[in-house]
Design an enzyme around this catalytic site. Structure first.
Site, PDB file in Angstrom:
ATOM      1  CG  ASN A  11     -32.260  98.394  -1.798  1.00  0.00           C
ATOM      2  OD1 ASN A  11     -33.437  98.736  -1.676  1.00  0.00           O
ATOM      3  ND2 ASN A  11     -31.341  99.190  -2.326  1.00  0.00           N
ATOM      4  CD  GLU A  14     -30.215 102.256  -7.233  1.00  0.00           C
ATOM      5  OE1 GLU A  14     -31.211 102.033  -6.513  1.00  0.00           O
ATOM      6  OE2 GLU A  14     -29.537 101.343  -7.758  1.00  0.00           O
TER       7      GLU A  14
HETATM    8  O1  LIG Z   1     -28.752  97.845  -2.851  1.00  0.00           O
HETATM    9  C1  LIG Z   1     -28.415  96.973  -3.640  1.00  0.00           C
HETATM   10  C2  LIG Z   1     -27.473  97.222  -4.690  1.00  0.00           C
HETATM   11  O2  LIG Z   1     -27.704  98.429  -5.316  1.00  0.00           O
HETATM   12  C3  LIG Z   1     -27.159  96.078  -5.595  1.00  0.00           C
HETATM   13  O3  LIG Z   1     -28.153  95.901  -6.566  1.00  0.00           O
HETATM   14  P1  LIG Z   1     -28.042  94.628  -7.559  1.00  0.00           P
HETATM   15  O4  LIG Z   1     -27.855  93.432  -6.680  1.00  0.00           O
HETATM   16  O5  LIG Z   1     -29.331  94.620  -8.316  1.00  0.00           O
HETATM   17  O6  LIG Z   1     -26.830  94.870  -8.415  1.00  0.00           O
END
Ligand SMILES: O=C[C@H](O)COP(=O)(O)O
Length: 272
Positions: A18, A112
């Protein structure tokens, strides 16, 4: 996405990146190209471990052109979609458009979106319907914040989110459903839920799916973990029998690190 082997279900691991609101449309092409070369060098088998990226909307056309032009074994999807198909919804993006851009998956209810845009379980339920209408695999994100975790209510909180988003949807509609468990306190913070936490919640999600639908259905659904996943911790997290992959944020912006996460099977043994 799920096959049966000796009577037992074998779920194909999914490693999804993502990108959030990072990487413009030019950088997106460079990132996907580099990722594809790195995976190619590593002789990555997409049939064995599925790879997806979730770029910003404005990058999707470029990613589509590259993936289809070079016949890359990388799937892609959007980070959100509208619950509506068309009309006076300024700024929103329809599943119709995503499908035409070759998206095969879509994130729904990322923490988010829930926090910054106040998306509710009712809205996410409608977004799930929209994804299914347009044959986009929904990657439904659920998970608790720090206060909920500290109060010991993480399981009930997360399962309520799951139930709210799935209400009214049948097992037949949800055959490709993916659930991503992301404890909000572990996102982008460097704090990782322990492998036991990831397994505990993934198992609880599967139990809830068995209760809502059937054991057979629950055994086919892939449950991902997300929250500060890196190449150095991915193998231990995915060792949990109910953890079927990872939703990776920050580390997916570095193609070499992301390719290393995708090659998690090579790290097995080194991460306990
Ligand atoms: O969608 C992905 C998650 O929000 C994890 O993000 P991160 O790997 O930067 O902690």
């Amino acid at each position: 996405m799920t096959t049966q082997k000796n009577g037992a279900f074998v779920r194909r691991p999914l490693i999804a990146g993502n990108w959030k609101m990072n990487i413009d449309h030019m950088e997106a092409i460079a990132l996907v190209q580099k990722l594809a070369w790195t995976l190619n060098d590593a002789e990555h088998d997409h049939e064995r471990v599925q790879v997806s990226v979730f770029p910003p909307f404005t990058d999707l056309r470029g990613v589509q052109t590259l993936v289809s032009g070079d016949k890359l074994s990388i799937d892609y999807g959007a980070q959100d979609l509208s619950e509506h198909d068309s009309g006076a919804y300024t700024g929103d993006i329809s599943g119709v458009f995503l499908k035409k851009l070759g998206c095969t998956q879509v994130l729904i209810g990322h923490s988010e979106r829930r926090e910054v845009h106040g998306e509710t379980d009712e809205q996410l339920n409608a977004k799930l319907s929209a994804a299914l209408r347009h044959e986009l695999v929904p990657v439904l994100c659920v998970g608790e914040g720090l206060e909920v975790r500290e109060a010991g209510n993480h399981v009930s909180h997360t399962l309520a989110q799951l139930e709210g988003a799935l209400r009214g949807h049948s097992a037949e509609e949800l055959t490709e459903l993916v659930v991503a468990y992301e404890p909000v306190w572990a996102i982008g913070t460097g704090k990782v839920a322990g492998p036991e936490d990831a397994q505990e919640m993934s198992a609880a999600i599967r139990e809830k799916l068995a209760e809502l639908y059937s054991r057979e259905f629950a055994d086919t659904v892939r449950v991902l973990y997300g929250g500060s996943v890196k190449s150095k911790n991915v193998a231990s997290i995915l060792a949990g029998p109910d953890v079927d992959g990872a939703l990776v944020g920050g580390a997916s912006l570095d193609p070499e690190e992301f390719a290393n996460i995708i090659s998690f099977e090579k790290h097995i043994g080194a991460q306990g």
